[in-house]
Scaffold this motif. Structure first.
Motif, mmCIF file in Angstrom:
data_model
loop_
_atom_site.group_PDB
_atom_site.id
_atom_site.type_symbol
_atom_site.label_atom_id
_atom_site.label_comp_id
_atom_site.label_asym_id
_atom_site.label_seq_id
_atom_site.Cartn_x
_atom_site.Cartn_y
_atom_site.Cartn_z
ATOM 1 N N SER A 1 0.838 -1.193 0.000
ATOM 2 C CA SER A 1 0.000 0.000 0.000
ATOM 3 C C SER A 1 0.873 1.243 0.000
ATOM 4 N N GLY A 2 0.371 2.266 -0.644
ATOM 5 C CA GLY A 2 1.090 3.547 -0.658
ATOM 6 C C GLY A 2 2.265 3.526 -1.622
ATOM 7 N N ASP A 3 3.047 4.557 -1.548
ATOM 8 C CA ASP A 3 4.205 4.690 -2.433
ATOM 9 C C ASP A 3 5.411 4.025 -1.793
ATOM 10 N N ILE A 4 5.892 2.956 -2.415
ATOM 11 C CA ILE A 4 7.035 2.257 -1.817
ATOM 12 C C ILE A 4 8.311 2.428 -2.632
ATOM 13 N N THR A 5 8.255 3.310 -3.685
ATOM 14 C CA THR A 5 9.446 3.444 -4.506
ATOM 15 C C THR A 5 10.638 3.895 -3.672
ATOM 16 N N GLY A 6 10.340 4.698 -2.633
ATOM 17 C CA GLY A 6 11.421 5.173 -1.778
ATOM 18 C C GLY A 6 12.112 4.025 -1.053
ATOM 19 N N SER A 7 11.316 3.138 -0.476
ATOM 20 C CA SER A 7 11.955 2.072 0.290
ATOM 21 C C SER A 7 12.638 1.044 -0.609
ATOM 22 N N LEU A 8 12.099 0.841 -1.831
ATOM 23 C CA LEU A 8 12.811 -0.033 -2.769
ATOM 24 C C LEU A 8 14.115 0.614 -3.226
ATOM 25 N N GLY A 9 14.064 1.921 -3.359
ATOM 26 C CA GLY A 9 15.261 2.660 -3.807
ATOM 27 C C GLY A 9 16.372 2.622 -2.784
ATOM 28 N N GLY A 10 16.017 2.301 -1.530
ATOM 29 C CA GLY A 10 17.024 2.258 -0.491
ATOM 30 C C GLY A 10 17.901 1.022 -0.535
#
Lengths: 236, 311
Positions: free
Chosen positions: B236-245
């Motif tokens: 749920s939500g925007d997870i591009t940030g956590s994948l980008g980490g």
């Protein structure tokens, strides 16, 4: 100059390797020989009129046959691209090829001097007129070959090159035969353009600079046009 | 050595090459790459003074191809497209004819012919007519012809087209050997050819240059990038940030694909790291469910295809 010589050598060799040269020379001598013998032995006439009468007619077919491959073949096989990217001018390519054709034509015509010698041994012959006549023949053939070289530069098909050259040569041949249908003011210029008329002048034994200039300008004009047509790849 | 600036050639209404510019330095072997009809041959015909450009400028060794045509031609050895040869001549006569046209002095001609025969391996066919030669030998004759005057520059238009695989290897080795001391432009539509012989690739498509880089850069691009597609459930939500980490990930993009159960993401990752284990751990930690994960490496073919696809 050296470049012209290189092209000339190569073209002349191509004529003899092909073996176009042997076919041309043999056929030319057979045809002229037949006309000469029938006239000489059957009609028993000892003069050269028949030679100088028939050769211009044979030239109509022979000169386009000699020149048809000169440029069109190289255009077809693509070797023209190799040739014109060498350090050699288009003009040198044209002149070298043209001179090779002229050498082949001369090699066909010169053996017919035998006929002249036979006539001279049996009858009376005007030596000056005979020499002038041969000179006239070469001039005339040279003009036809220049037209043929131009015809060959127009296309990559040898058949089309032959037909176009034959047509052009035929037009110049016909000019003095259509004079009677022309209006008066056109007669003089058209007569001047006729290849036959200048040949007749020369073969009478009078080598007039006007006739020589005429032939040289015809040769120059058509070789110039051939060089332009070779350079036309540049505007495609 | 060769400088092409804003070169355009128009045939009738159509521009075969449209405002292209590139440079080739002394000693480089440049692969001129593109699909058929892209404008490679046209460009080469202009460099070799076969025809002039519609607009733009080409200089070879500092000399303009139009103003100093003869001097430019002397510097160049040219193997035209389809390698036209005088089929009625034998190999020696042909090489001698070209050597004469190339203005070699009489004393050097035989020497150079012998050298070319050695280098190109023509010893067995010296006195054969060119019409009787196999395609591989014809190509060698074409190269010998292009090299006979020891030019500084070689322009080779599709030098290996139509050869069988062994002949291709032969000709490539020959080009490499010959090209060591020369500036070479070689056109091809085969990628492996550029990989095998060239230092640099200029890729042209529909009359425009779409890439110009050293082979090392292109190669790094292949091994330097990989793409991982993952499909996740329970997100749920925007997870591009956590994948980008995740270590090694340079870019994350959500891809919206029809018919997928979950949400799909495309990760662009550095080539020397395999992040799949980390992605898995991240998913477990975040309570996502991985339903698909696929890794693909980009090949030179993909790059080429992408750069030159018609639409």
């Amino acid at each position: 100059m050296k470049n012209i010589w290189i092209i000339f050598k190569r073209e002349l060799r191509a004529y003899f390797d092909a073996p176009i040269a042997y076919v041309v020379i043999t056929a030319f001598l057979l045809v002229t020989g037949w006309f000469f013998t029938t006239n000489f032995f059957v009609v028993a006439q000892a003069d050269l009129r028949v030679i100088f009468g028939i050769i211009p007619f044979i030239f109509l077919f022979f000169t386009p046959a000699i020149t048809m491959r000169l440029i069109s073949e190289e255009r077809k096989t693509g070797t023209m691209e190799l040739l014109v990217t060498m350090p050699i001018s288009d003009a040198a390519v044209i002149v070298g090829k043209y001179l090779a054709a002229l050498a082949l034509l001369s090699a066909s015509v010169l053996p017919t001097i035998i006929y002249a010698i036979s006539v001279a041994m049996l009858g009376d012959i005007d030596g000056g007129a005979a020499i002038a006549g041969y000179l006239g023949l070469i001039f005339m053939g040279a003009a036809y070959l220049a037209i043929g070289t131009f015809g060959s530069s127009l296309t990559d098909s040898q058949v089309i090159a032959f037909i176009v050259s034959f047509f052009l040569v035929f037009v110049f041949f016909l000019l003095d035969k259509i004079l009677f249908i022309l209006p008066n003011w056109l007669v003089t210029p058209v007569e001047y353009l006729s290849i036959e008329r200048h040949f007749q002048n020369i073969s009478r034994g009078v080598i007039d600079s006007r006739d020589v200039i005429y032939y040289l300008s015809m040769i120059g004009l058509f070789l110039f046009l051939a060089a332009r047509s070779l350079a036309a790849r540049r505007w495609r | 050595m060769i400088e092409i600036s804003n070169l355009t050639k128009v045939y009738g209404q159509q521009a075969a090459i449209d405002d292209i510019s590139f440079k080739v330095d002394t000693g480089e072997i440049v692969g001129f790459l593109g699909p058929n009809g892209a404008g490679k041959t046209t460009t080469m015909k202009i460099i070799t003074c076969f025809m002039p450009p519609t607009s733009g400028r080409v200089t070879v060794g500092g000399l303009d191809v139009e103003q100093h045509s003869m001097d430019v031609r002397r510097m160049i050895g040219y193997l035209p497209e389809l390698n036209p040869l005088y089929s009625d001549m034998n190999v020696v006569d042909f090489l001698r004819y070209i050597a004469e046209l190339r203005e070699l002095e009489e004393g050097r001609i035989n020497l150079r012919i012998r050298e070319m025969v050695d280098i190109c391996g023509l010893g067995d066919v010296l006195h054969k007519d060119i019409s009787q030669l196999s395609k591989g030998y014809r190509q060698r004759v074409g190269l010998a012809q292009a090299m006979i005057h020891d030019p500084k520059i070689l322009i080779l238009d599709e030098p290996t087209i139509g050869l069988d695989p062994n002949q291709v290897v032969d000709i490539r080795n020959l080009i490499k050997k010959l090209g060591r001391a020369k500036t070479v432009i070689l056109s091809t539509h085969i990628l492996s050819e550029v990989q095998a012989t060239c230092d640099r690739a200029v890729i042209i498509n529909r009359g425009k240059i779409v890439a110009d880089s050293t082979l090392a850069d292109l190669q790094r691009d292949i091994s330097g990038r990989q793409v991982i597609d993952v499909e996740l459930l329970n997100v749920s939500g925007d997870i591009t940030g956590s994948l980008g980490g995740i270590a090694g990930v340079e870019e994350v993009r959500e891809t919206y694909l029809d018919g997928n159960a979950g949400r799909s993401f495309r990760l662009t990752v550095r080539g020397d790291i395999d992040p799949r284990a980390d992605i898995f751990k991240k998913a477990v930690d975040s309570d996502w469910i991985i339903v698909a994960m696929a890794r693909e490496k980009r090949s030179l073919e993909d790059i080429f295809h992408q750069l030159t696809k018609t639409d």
